[in-house]
Enzyme design. Structure first.
Site, mmCIF file in Angstrom:
data_model
loop_
_atom_site.group_PDB
_atom_site.id
_atom_site.type_symbol
_atom_site.label_atom_id
_atom_site.label_comp_id
_atom_site.label_asym_id
_atom_site.label_seq_id
_atom_site.Cartn_x
_atom_site.Cartn_y
_atom_site.Cartn_z
ATOM 1 N N HIS A 28 -30.309 33.767 -42.009
ATOM 2 C CA HIS A 28 -31.765 33.675 -42.056
ATOM 3 C C HIS A 28 -32.267 33.713 -43.500
ATOM 4 C CE1 HIS A 28 -32.776 33.848 -37.840
ATOM 5 N NE2 HIS A 28 -32.327 35.073 -37.638
ATOM 6 N N THR B 9 -33.208 29.278 -32.635
ATOM 7 C CA THR B 9 -31.915 29.572 -33.259
ATOM 8 C C THR B 9 -30.761 29.499 -32.269
ATOM 9 O OG1 THR B 9 -32.983 30.994 -34.901
ATOM 10 C CG2 THR B 9 -30.613 31.274 -34.575
ATOM 11 N N SER C 76 -37.059 30.502 -33.885
ATOM 12 C CA SER C 76 -37.465 29.103 -34.003
ATOM 13 C C SER C 76 -36.560 28.184 -33.186
ATOM 14 C CB SER C 76 -37.426 28.674 -35.482
ATOM 15 O OG SER C 76 -36.118 28.802 -36.002
ATOM 16 N N LYS D 224 -38.929 31.454 -22.938
ATOM 17 C CA LYS D 224 -39.372 30.218 -22.289
ATOM 18 C C LYS D 224 -38.790 28.969 -22.940
ATOM 19 C CE LYS D 224 -43.853 31.861 -20.577
ATOM 20 N NZ LYS D 224 -45.325 31.606 -20.591
ATOM 21 N N ARG E 54 -40.130 26.075 -36.820
ATOM 22 C CA ARG E 54 -40.950 25.853 -35.632
ATOM 23 C C ARG E 54 -42.419 25.977 -35.997
ATOM 24 N NH1 ARG E 54 -39.913 29.613 -30.269
ATOM 25 N NH2 ARG E 54 -40.986 28.304 -28.723
#
Length: 345
Positions: free
Chosen positions: A157, A88, A86, A312, A179
């Site tokens: 997490h 991190t 997300s 990305k 996210r």
């Protein structure tokens, strides 16, 4: 001061072996626990077990047990929590640079603000924030956390319901990042295929989608994980800062100022004028981090290549992989699970 912190049962059940995989460093206590837990084929390697309502690998369950039993939170601790994939790595870097900005960042615009020897230039963000489940799997590493300088910047997490009582009852700060589930899923799917053993073959999009939507994903179900922190952040906004990756990307400077204030390390007017916020965002941006040698060629202690954590970093990339039917399915689940509680993506 911040400088003290530097360097510091399912359709796939038949695919599983008839006995629990032999995993290194798993205690008998943990083996006894996971022997009675629901089990599914994992995304990366090893099985996932449903522990305290969420799906984890066995070694992380052992780490969670140690974390719950032994961790003593300090009131000035800062705990970063994320759903896997997300953003991190990015937020680890941002928090680290913010907390450790002296004397790394100069305060005046007449001097080059970014130091050429900043730890982020030579060290993976994953090594700068201790991963508590991993550290608490072994008592030796546990002692390292206990010996960290204050304020301790840590990462996990774990879902909120599985956090140690000392975290919930102390005044320590929790920064939670999530996210859009569609982008999260696509990123997780790509990541899994980067690090899966070749003997496992490729995880298809269809198989991954089935797992994710059923809640069988690392530290999932995704929606339950997010909802726990969302609801707690509404109850205790002074303790939990709930962040969306999309908002951070849209207004990074504004959100960085808010984040710094939340963790008790606000930027002074002199720092803002001196460009410190922009410099932190510059050194921590995807383009810079992904092109550093340590993140292109380095490996983490357990053998994973650091480059696997960079793809990305874009918002909305899931439209390039998901059909309109799948997108509609995701949106329907999200509305059902999160909509009634006022949370939208």
């Amino acid at each position: 001061m911040a400088e003290a912190n530097q360097h510091s049962n399912s359709s796939s059940e038949h695919l599983l072996p008839n006995m629990i995989e032999k995993e290194e460093n798993i205690s008998q206590e943990c083996r006894d626990i996971i022997s009675g837990l629901p089990r599914e084929e994992g995304w990366f390697q090893n099985s996932l077990y449903q522990f305290q309502g969420f799906w984890h690998q066995a070694w992380l369950i052992q780490g969670a047990l140690g974390f719950q039993k032994h961790f003593k939170a300090c009131d000035d601790d800062i705990l970063l929590v994320t759903t896997p994939k997300s953003g991190t790595t990015w937020l680890k870097a941002i928090l680290y640079a913010t907390l450790n900005r002296y004397p790394t960042f100069h305060l005046f615009p007449t001097i080059t603000p970014i130091s050429h020897n900043h730890p982020l230039l030579t060290t993976s963000p994953h090594l700068l924030l201790p991963f508590v489940e991993g550290m608490y799997q072994d008592n030796i590493f546990r002692d390292q956390i206990d010996g960290m300088a204050s304020p301790r910047l840590l990462f996990t997490h774990m879902p909120y319901s599985s956090l140690p009582k000392s975290v919930k009852h102390s005044s320590c700060k929790i920064v939670f990042l999530c996210r859009n589930p569609k982008d999260n899923f696509v990123s997780l799917w790509h990541f899994a295929n980067k690090i899966r053993p070749k003997t496992w073959g490729t995880l298809s999009l269809e198989e991954a989608l089935d797992k994710f939507c059923r809640g069988v994903s690392p530290h999932g179900p995704f929606w339950n994980h997010v909802l726990e922190y969302w609801l707690e952040s509404l109850k205790r906004p002074d303790k939990i800062k709930f962040l969306k990756y999309e908002d951070m990307k849209d207004q990074p400077a504004t959100n960085l100022k808010i984040l710094a204030h939340f963790i008790g390390h606000s930027f002074s007017q002199e720092e803002e004028v001196g460009g410190v916020i922009d410099d932190i965002l510059s050194i921590c941006c995807f383009e810079n981090l992904s092109n550093l040698k340590v993140n292109k060629e380095g490996k983490l202690p357990f053998g994973m290549e650091t480059s696997a954590f960079f793809r990305k970093g874009q918002v909305g990339d899931s439209v390039n992989y998901l059909s309109s039917e799948i997108i509609e399915k995701f949106d329907s689940i999200t509305q059902e699970k999160l909509g009634p509680h006022g949370l939208k993506f």
